[in-house]
Design a protein around this motif. Structure first.
Motif, PDB file in Angstrom:
ATOM      1  N   UNK A  88      38.263   7.649   7.731  1.00  0.00           N
ATOM      2  CA  UNK A  88      39.581   8.163   7.355  1.00  0.00           C
ATOM      3  C   UNK A  88      39.594   8.595   5.894  1.00  0.00           C
ATOM      4  N   UNK A  89      39.007   7.791   5.004  1.00  0.00           N
ATOM      5  CA  UNK A  89      38.979   8.145   3.589  1.00  0.00           C
ATOM      6  C   UNK A  89      38.190   9.435   3.359  1.00  0.00           C
ATOM      7  N   UNK A  90      37.082   9.609   4.084  1.00  0.00           N
ATOM      8  CA  UNK A  90      36.291  10.828   3.961  1.00  0.00           C
ATOM      9  C   UNK A  90      37.100  12.046   4.411  1.00  0.00           C
ATOM     10  N   UNK A  91      37.828  11.903   5.517  1.00  0.00           N
ATOM     11  CA  UNK A  91      38.672  12.998   6.001  1.00  0.00           C
ATOM     12  C   UNK A  91      39.738  13.341   4.963  1.00  0.00           C
ATOM     13  N   UNK A  92      40.382  12.344   4.389  1.00  0.00           N
ATOM     14  CA  UNK A  92      41.408  12.592   3.382  1.00  0.00           C
ATOM     15  C   UNK A  92      40.823  13.375   2.204  1.00  0.00           C
ATOM     16  N   UNK A  93      39.658  12.956   1.723  1.00  0.00           N
ATOM     17  CA  UNK A  93      39.049  13.620   0.570  1.00  0.00           C
ATOM     18  C   UNK A  93      38.644  15.060   0.899  1.00  0.00           C
ATOM     19  N   UNK A  94      38.042  15.258   2.071  1.00  0.00           N
ATOM     20  CA  UNK A  94      37.559  16.586   2.435  1.00  0.00           C
ATOM     21  C   UNK A  94      38.705  17.566   2.681  1.00  0.00           C
ATOM     22  N   UNK A  95      39.778  17.089   3.299  1.00  0.00           N
ATOM     23  CA  UNK A  95      40.898  17.986   3.573  1.00  0.00           C
ATOM     24  C   UNK A  95      41.775  18.191   2.342  1.00  0.00           C
ATOM     25  N   UNK A  96      41.778  17.241   1.411  1.00  0.00           N
ATOM     26  CA  UNK A  96      42.460  17.485   0.140  1.00  0.00           C
ATOM     27  C   UNK A  96      41.816  18.667  -0.564  1.00  0.00           C
ATOM     28  N   UNK A  97      40.494  18.711  -0.551  1.00  0.00           N
ATOM     29  CA  UNK A  97      39.782  19.842  -1.164  1.00  0.00           C
ATOM     30  C   UNK A  97      40.130  21.145  -0.442  1.00  0.00           C
ATOM     31  N   UNK A  98      40.247  21.088   0.884  1.00  0.00           N
ATOM     32  CA  UNK A  98      40.609  22.278   1.654  1.00  0.00           C
ATOM     33  C   UNK A  98      42.001  22.778   1.248  1.00  0.00           C
ATOM     34  N   UNK A  99      42.972  21.885   1.151  1.00  0.00           N
ATOM     35  CA  UNK A  99      44.321  22.301   0.778  1.00  0.00           C
ATOM     36  C   UNK A  99      44.385  22.801  -0.668  1.00  0.00           C
ATOM     37  N   UNK A 100      43.499  22.297  -1.519  1.00  0.00           N
ATOM     38  CA  UNK A 100      43.481  22.745  -2.913  1.00  0.00           C
ATOM     39  C   UNK A 100      42.874  24.140  -3.073  1.00  0.00           C
ATOM     40  N   UNK A 101      42.123  24.597  -2.062  1.00  0.00           N
ATOM     41  CA  UNK A 101      41.412  25.860  -2.157  1.00  0.00           C
ATOM     42  C   UNK A 101      42.136  27.012  -1.483  1.00  0.00           C
ATOM     43  N   UNK A 102      41.451  28.155  -1.399  1.00  0.00           N
ATOM     44  CA  UNK A 102      42.035  29.369  -0.825  1.00  0.00           C
ATOM     45  C   UNK A 102      41.570  29.646   0.599  1.00  0.00           C
ATOM     46  N   UNK A 103      40.559  28.912   1.087  1.00  0.00           N
ATOM     47  CA  UNK A 103      40.067  29.157   2.444  1.00  0.00           C
ATOM     48  C   UNK A 103      41.173  28.973   3.478  1.00  0.00           C
ATOM     49  N   UNK A 104      42.136  28.133   3.175  1.00  0.00           N
ATOM     50  CA  UNK A 104      43.211  27.860   4.135  1.00  0.00           C
ATOM     51  C   UNK A 104      43.948  29.138   4.538  1.00  0.00           C
ATOM     52  N   UNK A 105      43.982  30.116   3.640  1.00  0.00           N
ATOM     53  CA  UNK A 105      44.691  31.358   3.951  1.00  0.00           C
ATOM     54  C   UNK A 105      44.020  32.128   5.081  1.00  0.00           C
ATOM     55  N   UNK A 106      42.743  31.841   5.351  1.00  0.00           N
ATOM     56  CA  UNK A 106      42.024  32.517   6.442  1.00  0.00           C
ATOM     57  C   UNK A 106      42.370  31.936   7.810  1.00  0.00           C
ATOM     58  N   UNK A 107      43.151  30.844   7.820  1.00  0.00           N
ATOM     59  CA  UNK A 107      43.461  30.154   9.075  1.00  0.00           C
ATOM     60  C   UNK A 107      44.963  30.128   9.352  1.00  0.00           C
ATOM     61  N   UNK A 108      45.676  31.154   8.890  1.00  0.00           N
ATOM     62  CA  UNK A 108      47.127  31.188   9.082  1.00  0.00           C
ATOM     63  C   UNK A 108      47.476  30.942  10.542  1.00  0.00           C
ATOM     64  N   UNK A 109      48.503  30.140  10.778  1.00  0.00           N
ATOM     65  CA  UNK A 109      48.805  29.644  12.117  1.00  0.00           C
ATOM     66  C   UNK A 109      49.086  30.768  13.102  1.00  0.00           C
ATOM     67  N   UNK A 110      48.736  30.508  14.346  1.00  0.00           N
ATOM     68  CA  UNK A 110      48.995  31.421  15.448  1.00  0.00           C
ATOM     69  C   UNK A 110      50.322  31.011  16.091  1.00  0.00           C
ATOM     70  N   UNK A 111      51.352  31.876  16.057  1.00  0.00           N
ATOM     71  CA  UNK A 111      52.667  31.490  16.598  1.00  0.00           C
ATOM     72  C   UNK A 111      52.637  31.118  18.074  1.00  0.00           C
ATOM     73  N   UNK A 112      51.696  31.687  18.834  1.00  0.00           N
ATOM     74  CA  UNK A 112      51.629  31.373  20.255  1.00  0.00           C
ATOM     75  C   UNK A 112      50.822  30.105  20.516  1.00  0.00           C
ATOM     76  N   UNK A 113      49.648  30.024  19.924  1.00  0.00           N
ATOM     77  CA  UNK A 113      48.773  28.873  20.165  1.00  0.00           C
ATOM     78  C   UNK A 113      49.152  27.663  19.316  1.00  0.00           C
ATOM     79  N   UNK A 114      49.820  27.899  18.178  1.00  0.00           N
ATOM     80  CA  UNK A 114      50.250  26.823  17.280  1.00  0.00           C
ATOM     81  C   UNK A 114      49.071  26.074  16.650  1.00  0.00           C
ATOM     82  N   UNK A 115      47.926  26.754  16.490  1.00  0.00           N
ATOM     83  CA  UNK A 115      46.798  26.137  15.779  1.00  0.00           C
ATOM     84  C   UNK A 115      46.680  26.778  14.401  1.00  0.00           C
TER      85      UNK A 115
END
Length: 279
Positions: free
Chosen positions: A39-66
């Motif tokens: 759990x701690x590893x997941x928290x650290x790795x996803x904190x880095x993801x939210x701090x970065x710009x890669x997240x913009x490449x995964x904008x949510x799909x209104x139909x699939x909701x992913x």
């Protein structure tokens, strides 16, 4: 009043756990099989993801909701007007996941889903016969081969002082699903509403696993297991500068599962997503 903590390894754990769910809407487990290091590893790795710009490449799909939901399109809790102060990512095994994070998060998804099935068996075993007769099939069978169980990685960013007046990290709400499985977050703030309307702090010690009832279990049990009203309050003082990460697994039946005479999983979910303004 405080929430009881149940030792997962104790012989009477199933009975105590279901009693806590029934009386408080929450069950808190210790000595459970979810590893703190994972759990701690997941928290650290996803904190880095939210701090970065890669997240913009995964904008949510209104139909699939992913995918990634930015703060400006975050949920507005039912009955509220301000959006929650959060961003998040929806993980489904069939959905889009950043390659570097995929193996670890899907391992967690499977472990937590397996444990959730066991907890549903506990709930059914300690449901009165007058209640269990309402279940259209065994509770743990409702999630067998389901594509709908959702793992959400939630990021509550540091507060800037420019937030909308009255907005908090997560306004008081109930979850949509059967059960929610939640490792303790890396920062406090989660509260559950007592029957008298007061708010109780949910233990945030690492090692605790927090489970709450969602609307679908309330629907399936004809109200015997009440959906839990909870919220995440804003921090104060120096804690304003800290992010908060949490990792709820929302346990959903297959779409065709009959929850009640009025609703299948699919019809109930669609109704609630429209209320939240994300569908």
């Amino acid at each position: 009043m405080s929430l009881p903590i149940v030792d997962y390894t104790a012989k009477d754990a199933p009975e105590k756990f279901v009693k806590s769910l029934r009386e408080t809407g929450f069950g808190v487990l210790t000595n459970h099989p979810i590893q703190q290091s994972m759990v701690e590893s997941i928290y650290n790795n996803w904190q880095a993801f939210f701090n970065g710009q890669e997240k913009q490449n995964f904008a949510f799909d209104p139909e699939k909701q992913d995918g990634y939901f930015a703060t400006e399109i975050s949920e507005t809790a039912k009955g509220h007007t301000q959006k929650d102060i959060k961003e998040y990512f929806h993980v489904y095994p069939w959905g889009r996941i950043p390659a570097a994070l995929k193996e670890e998060i899907l391992n967690y998804y499977q472990l937590a889903s397996d444990l959730a099935g066991e907890l549903l068996d506990w709930v059914e075993a300690y449901s009165p016969e007058s209640i269990s007769k309402h279940y259209s099939e065994p509770l743990s069978h409702m999630i067998k081969n389901t594509p709908n169980t959702l793992l959400r990685i939630l990021h509550y960013p540091p507060l800037t002082g420019n937030e909308e007046v009255g907005a908090i990290r997560a306004a008081a709400h109930e979850d949509i699903n059967l059960l929610t499985i939640l490792p303790a977050a890396n920062e406090p703030g989660l509260q559950v509403q007592n029957q008298d309307g007061s708010w109780l702090d949910v233990p945030s010690d690492f090692g605790n696993l927090i489970i709450n009832i969602g609307d679908m279990l309330q629907e399936a049990s004809a109200g015997y297991f009440p959906s839990t009203t909870h919220r995440v309050i804003n921090p104060s003082g120096q804690a304003n500068n800290k992010s908060r990460i949490s990792l709820p697994l929302f346990l959903h039946p297959r779409g065709e599962v009959q929850l009640s005479a009025q609703h299948t999983q699919a019809s109930y979910l669609l109704e609630r997503l429209r209320e939240l303004g994300v569908k």
